[in-house]
Every structure is written in C-alpha cells, then in structure tokens.
Motif scaffolding. Structure first.
Motif, PDB file in Angstrom:
ATOM      1  N   ALA A 131       5.285   9.950  -7.060  1.00 41.49           N
ATOM      2  CA  ALA A 131       6.440  10.270  -7.905  1.00 41.49           C
ATOM      3  C   ALA A 131       6.006  10.547  -9.339  1.00 41.49           C
ATOM      4  N   ALA A 132       5.120   9.706  -9.868  1.00 41.61           N
ATOM      5  CA  ALA A 132       4.652   9.899 -11.240  1.00 41.61           C
ATOM      6  C   ALA A 132       3.939  11.239 -11.389  1.00 41.61           C
ATOM      7  N   ALA A 149      14.291   7.652 -15.897  1.00 37.19           N
ATOM      8  CA  ALA A 149      14.682   6.878 -14.714  1.00 37.19           C
ATOM      9  C   ALA A 149      15.248   7.806 -13.642  1.00 37.19           C
ATOM     10  N   ARG A 150      16.023   8.790 -14.078  1.00 35.55           N
ATOM     11  CA  ARG A 150      16.621   9.721 -13.114  1.00 35.55           C
ATOM     12  C   ARG A 150      15.542  10.514 -12.383  1.00 35.55           C
ATOM     13  N   ALA A 151      14.526  10.974 -13.120  1.00 37.28           N
ATOM     14  CA  ALA A 151      13.469  11.764 -12.498  1.00 37.28           C
ATOM     15  C   ALA A 151      12.626  10.923 -11.541  1.00 37.28           C
ATOM     16  N   LEU A 152      12.323   9.688 -11.951  1.00 38.67           N
ATOM     17  CA  LEU A 152      11.470   8.824 -11.131  1.00 38.67           C
ATOM     18  C   LEU A 152      12.204   8.215  -9.940  1.00 38.67           C
ATOM     19  N   LYS A 153      13.520   8.420  -9.874  1.00 39.43           N
ATOM     20  CA  LYS A 153      14.309   7.883  -8.755  1.00 39.43           C
ATOM     21  C   LYS A 153      13.863   8.446  -7.406  1.00 39.43           C
ATOM     22  N   ILE A 154      13.071   9.539  -7.438  1.00 37.95           N
ATOM     23  CA  ILE A 154      12.588  10.072  -6.157  1.00 37.95           C
ATOM     24  C   ILE A 154      11.753   9.014  -5.423  1.00 37.95           C
ATOM     25  N   TYR A 155      11.070   8.166  -6.179  1.00 34.65           N
ATOM     26  CA  TYR A 155      10.296   7.070  -5.570  1.00 34.65           C
ATOM     27  C   TYR A 155      11.231   6.097  -4.863  1.00 34.65           C
ATOM     28  N   GLU A 156      12.262   5.649  -5.545  1.00 33.07           N
ATOM     29  CA  GLU A 156      13.180   4.694  -4.937  1.00 33.07           C
ATOM     30  C   GLU A 156      13.905   5.306  -3.749  1.00 33.07           C
ATOM     31  N   VAL A 210       0.839  -1.202   0.000  1.00 36.29           N
ATOM     32  CA  VAL A 210       0.000   0.000   0.000  1.00 36.29           C
ATOM     33  C   VAL A 210       0.870   1.247   0.000  1.00 36.29           C
ATOM     34  N   GLU A 211       1.901   1.241   0.827  1.00 36.57           N
ATOM     35  CA  GLU A 211       2.793   2.398   0.883  1.00 36.57           C
ATOM     36  C   GLU A 211       3.565   2.566  -0.425  1.00 36.57           C
ATOM     37  N   ALA A 212       4.088   1.464  -0.974  1.00 37.19           N
ATOM     38  CA  ALA A 212       4.852   1.547  -2.212  1.00 37.19           C
ATOM     39  C   ALA A 212       3.995   2.081  -3.354  1.00 37.19           C
ATOM     40  N   GLY A 213       2.733   1.631  -3.428  1.00 37.16           N
ATOM     41  CA  GLY A 213       1.848   2.141  -4.459  1.00 37.16           C
ATOM     42  C   GLY A 213       1.638   3.634  -4.338  1.00 37.16           C
ATOM     43  N   ARG A 214       1.475   4.104  -3.099  1.00 36.71           N
ATOM     44  CA  ARG A 214       1.307   5.545  -2.887  1.00 36.71           C
ATOM     45  C   ARG A 214       2.555   6.306  -3.303  1.00 36.71           C
ATOM     46  N   LEU A 215       3.735   5.827  -2.888  1.00 33.83           N
ATOM     47  CA  LEU A 215       4.979   6.522  -3.211  1.00 33.83           C
ATOM     48  C   LEU A 215       5.223   6.558  -4.720  1.00 33.83           C
ATOM     49  N   ALA A 216       4.934   5.442  -5.402  1.00 28.66           N
ATOM     50  CA  ALA A 216       5.123   5.408  -6.851  1.00 28.66           C
ATOM     51  C   ALA A 216       4.157   6.370  -7.536  1.00 28.66           C
ATOM     52  N   GLY A 217       2.898   6.386  -7.086  1.00 28.18           N
ATOM     53  CA  GLY A 217       1.928   7.303  -7.673  1.00 28.18           C
ATOM     54  C   GLY A 217       2.301   8.751  -7.462  1.00 28.18           C
TER      55      GLY A 217
END
Length: 377
Positions: free
Chosen positions: A285-286, A298-305, A276-283
């Motif tokens: 970030a997008a 990939a560099r921009a979306l790294k904020i999720y990771e 649930v948390e990972a889905g929120r963080l990925a959303g």
C-alpha cells in the motif's frame, strides 16, 4: 525504507510458540528460494524449520484424546533464524536495517512523520512520509498515532513457555498437542510443539482476567504433573491480543501491522502468518500510494485495510466466536466434545480440517452441546 529494531539482534529474544500453518506460510513465502530452496514441501533439514507437522492431538480434562491427522499441516519454526532470514530479504530488496535503535516518540509535521530515536546512546530524528508500527501488542506507534485501543483483560492472553528436553516416549515428533481444562489453563490451553532432537516448546496461555494464579504458576503445575523429568533450556513470557476484529489500523501517513494491529487468530493466538501477510499488504500500500505521486493520507492508505478485511475480517469474526464458545465450556462439556471429535476422526468423518469444522463437528456430535453451537453459527 528504514527498519528500526530496538534490540541488538533481529529475532531475539523469541516470545513465540513458533508453530505455523502450512497454507498461510506457503501462500506468503512458498516461492522464496532461500527459505524453501527445494520448494515448500522439500528438504526439511533447512535451519528455519525445526519440525514438519502432520496433525494435532487434543487432550481433555478427563484424559480423552482426539488425534486429527492432516499431512503437511504445518511446521514448527526456529524463529531466531526465520526472523533473521526475513530481515536479510528486506535488506536485499533495498531496505536499511538499524539494530540497537529505539523509537522514543513520533509526531506529525506537515506531510511527514518525525520520529525521535536513540541509537548507540545518541538521540536523533528521522523523517518519513509513512510510519508503520509493527512493534507488537505493547507497541508504542499505535499510541503515538492514536490508532491503539484499550484491550479488556478478557481479550489479552498471558503466556508462559519453556523449551524442554528429555520428553517422555509418548510424545510424537510430528504432531502438536493441546491440553484443555480449568486446572490446566482456565479460559485458554496448554501446548506442546515438538522441535526435533528430543526438544519441544511447552507452554500455556490464560486470559488476562484470570486472577487466581499467574500463567507462570499454571505452567509450573502443568509441567510437574505431566513432564516431571524434563530439563528446561529456555523460559519466556509474553502476552497475545485476542480481541474481536480490529476497528481501524490506518491513519494519516501511518499503518499498524501484526500484533500491533490485533491481527492475530483470536482462537489459537497464532500470529506468524497473519503478521507476515499484514506486513506485505502494508508495504504494498505504501509503495502504491507514494509511487503514484499521491499524498499518503489515511484515505489513500485505506487500500491496506480494505484488502486485509476482504481476506480476513469474516474469518477473524468466526474465530472470535469459537474462542468465546470454547472458553464457556465446562470441563465435562470439553470431555464430551473431545470424545466426539476422537470418534469422528477415527471414522474419517471430519473432511476438510479447519478450526470451524473441528469445533462444529465436536459440538454437533456431543450430547447436550448442540444448543451451544447455535451461537457459533
């Protein structure tokens, strides 16, 4: 946003033991007025929650029992209803949900992902600047994007579970049970998670490297020995990834979340709160990247990771060490550790209840096991 569900119904079939800890769930969803209409500590009659938990009981191979009490430790959910609720909330926030829609392939085309899908027997292609794979341990998105890595047999656990009715009188309805030992579930454990109305999820998990018997065979033997008079209402099988912390789960315009990203407690196999948390963080970030007008590289979306690792990488590494340590114990050593834990719980010496605290206390206070604790520390 488009959500694709290959099955005809969200949340079915359930391949989950359904227990969830209080802190993670409340942190993610505690302000949700539908899931928790009376607050997270309110009316337990809501259909999403089958039982409120106030502790756990660990049973060793020799029969030692340690009852660790913690008021409001968590819940056993009704995953069918819980997942349906989350889908309803997503749709209410503007997402489009398509059931009976299977993703067949995905390829990068310029700045977009082209995903081939089959819907109601007809193939079509949808395009998106961002692709999120939340398709489980056997997920295909990780393979298509090159983000998935091979799991060793020791780092994936096979599980089998039944929904049972007709439980013996000794089963408490507000505690989860864990059964340890080489005869029960070598390298893993068996569980009983009460669901109210005299029912419970009873199952076990063993490492994929275990070759002497299947998880189903171990479960049959466990049920015969401990719950011979139950009736089985449902039976499910599945597997859970339990590897070290994931290396990377972000690529060009793509992210993985939950089991697909190996974001699971490697000690217990628990994954609801993590997913649930990972889905929120990925959303988030997008939305941030696309909303800023930037390309979802990939560099921009790294904020999720980055955010996930800041919250969980150290915890994940510790839990993996606990798993490695516990699976190395002999049955005699498990008996010692559970006896020490029982004594400590009775004396009120455990303090804050957490996996690291519980294992550390048991090992430090069990004769002959202190040296093994150094690997955990």
């Amino acid at each position: 946003m488009l959500l694709l569900e290959k099955r005809q119904q969200v949340g079915f079939p359930v391949r989950c033991a359904e227990a969830v800890g209080h802190d993670g769930l409340v942190e993610e969803l505690g302000d949700d007025g539908i899931l928790f209409p009376d607050g997270p500590e309110g009316d337990l009659s809501q259909p999403y929650r089958a039982a409120h938990l106030h502790g756990g009981i660990t049973v060793s191979p020799g029969g030692n029992r340690a009852h660790v009490k913690k008021k409001g430790a968590g819940w056993v959910l009704e995953r069918k209803l819980f997942d349906l609720h989350l889908a309803e909330r997503a749709a209410g926030a503007g997402a489009e949900l398509r059931v009976k829609t299977q993703a067949l392939a995905a390829e990068r085309s310029g700045s977009l992902w082209r995903i081939k899908v089959r819907r109601s027997g007809r193939e079509e292609t949808v395009e998106s600047p961002v692709l999120v794979g939340a398709d489980g341990v056997e997920g295909l998105v990780g393979r298509w994007t090159g983000l998935s890595r091979h799991l060793s047999p020791a780092d994936v656990h096979a599980g089998a579970q039944v929904l049972a009715v007709g439980l013996p009188a000794w089963v408490e309805d507000d505690a989860v049970y864990f059964f340890l030992g080489s005869r029960v579930a070598p390298g893993g454990y068996a569980w009983l998670f009460p669901k109210g109305r005299g029912t419970a999820n009873v199952g076990l998990g063993i490492p994929g490297a275990e070759r002497s018997k299947t998880a189903q065979a171990y479960l049959r033997d466990f049920l015969s020995a401990n719950f011979p008079k139950i009736s089985v209402l449902e039976e499910v099988h599945g597997c859970v990834p339990t590897p070290p912390p994931p290396r990377g789960f972000v690529g060009e315009g793509c992210m993985l979340a939950g089991d697909a990203a190996r974001q699971v407690d490697p000690f217990s196999g628990a994954g609801i709160n993590w997913a649930v948390e990972a889905g929120r963080l990925a959303g988030e970030a997008a939305v941030e990247v696309i909303g800023s007008g930037a390309e979802p590289t990939a560099r921009a979306l790294k904020i999720y990771e980055k955010r996930w690792r800041e919250r969980h990488e150290r915890e994940h590494r510790q839990l993996y060490k606990i798993k490695t340590l516990v699976t190395s114990l002999t049955d005699d050593e498990i008996d010692q550790a559970v006896a020490a834990l029982a004594a400590g719980s009775a004396k009120g010496e455990l303090g804050e209840v957490s996996p690291l605290r519980i294992i550390g206390y048991a090992m430090k206070n069990a004769p002959g096991l202190v040296l093994k604790l150094r690997h955990l520390l």
